[in-house]
Write a protein that holds these residues in place. Structure first.
Motif, short mmCIF file in Angstrom:
data_model
loop_
_atom_site.label_atom_id
_atom_site.label_comp_id
_atom_site.label_asym_id
_atom_site.label_seq_id
_atom_site.Cartn_x
_atom_site.Cartn_y
_atom_site.Cartn_z
N ASP A 16 0.71 -1.04 -0.17
CA ASP A 16 0.00 -0.08 0.09
C ASP A 16 1.09 1.30 0.00
O ASP A 16 0.65 2.25 -0.60
N ALA A 17 2.17 1.36 0.74
CA ALA A 17 2.86 2.32 0.90
C ALA A 17 3.45 2.56 -0.58
O ALA A 17 3.85 3.82 -0.75
N ARG A 19 2.23 1.70 -3.38
CA ARG A 19 1.11 2.21 -4.28
C ARG A 19 0.98 3.81 -3.97
O ARG A 19 0.75 4.76 -4.99
N ARG A 20 0.94 4.39 -2.89
CA ARG A 20 1.01 5.55 -2.52
C ARG A 20 1.87 6.54 -3.01
O ARG A 20 1.74 7.79 -3.17
N GLY A 24 -0.44 7.97 -5.23
CA GLY A 24 -1.13 8.80 -4.52
C GLY A 24 -1.28 10.11 -4.87
O GLY A 24 -0.62 10.66 -5.54
N ARG A 27 2.03 11.82 -4.52
CA ARG A 27 3.04 10.92 -4.82
C ARG A 27 4.55 11.52 -4.76
O ARG A 27 4.55 12.81 -5.46
#
Length: 90
Positions: A16-17, A19-20, A24, A27
């Motif tokens: 998830d980190a 992806r962010r 995000g 980003r």
């Protein structure tokens, strides 16, 4: 180029980190997802592909092993690793 680190985050939190980091609102790099599963994400960047795998470490669930692999040196890898490493492990 392959780099291995450990993180106190869970494998899903590591992914998830990542992806962010790339996707995000705030980003730190630009990329799009090429493929993903419960244990990995492959991103396409301007320079090439970058794969991140996250899985429980051999010493138990408190440590996640993280492996980042690229075909050539990517200057963004150190920043990504700092972002997903999380708090320092004692």
């Amino acid at each position: 180029m392959t780099t291995d680190i450990e993180s106190p985050l869970t494998p899903s939190a590591v992914l998830d980190a990542a992806r962010r980091f790339f996707l995000g609102a705030d980003r730190l790099g630009d990329a799009w997802i090429e493929s993903e599963s419960e244990t990995h994400i492959t991103f396409c960047t301007f320079r090439g592909n970058l794969s991140i795998a996250a899985f429980p470490g051999p010493d138990g669930p408190d440590v996640t092993r993280v492996r980042v692999t690229t075909l050539r040196e990517e200057g963004i890898v150190p920043r990504l690793l700092t972002h997903i490493r999380g708090p320092a492990i004692s």
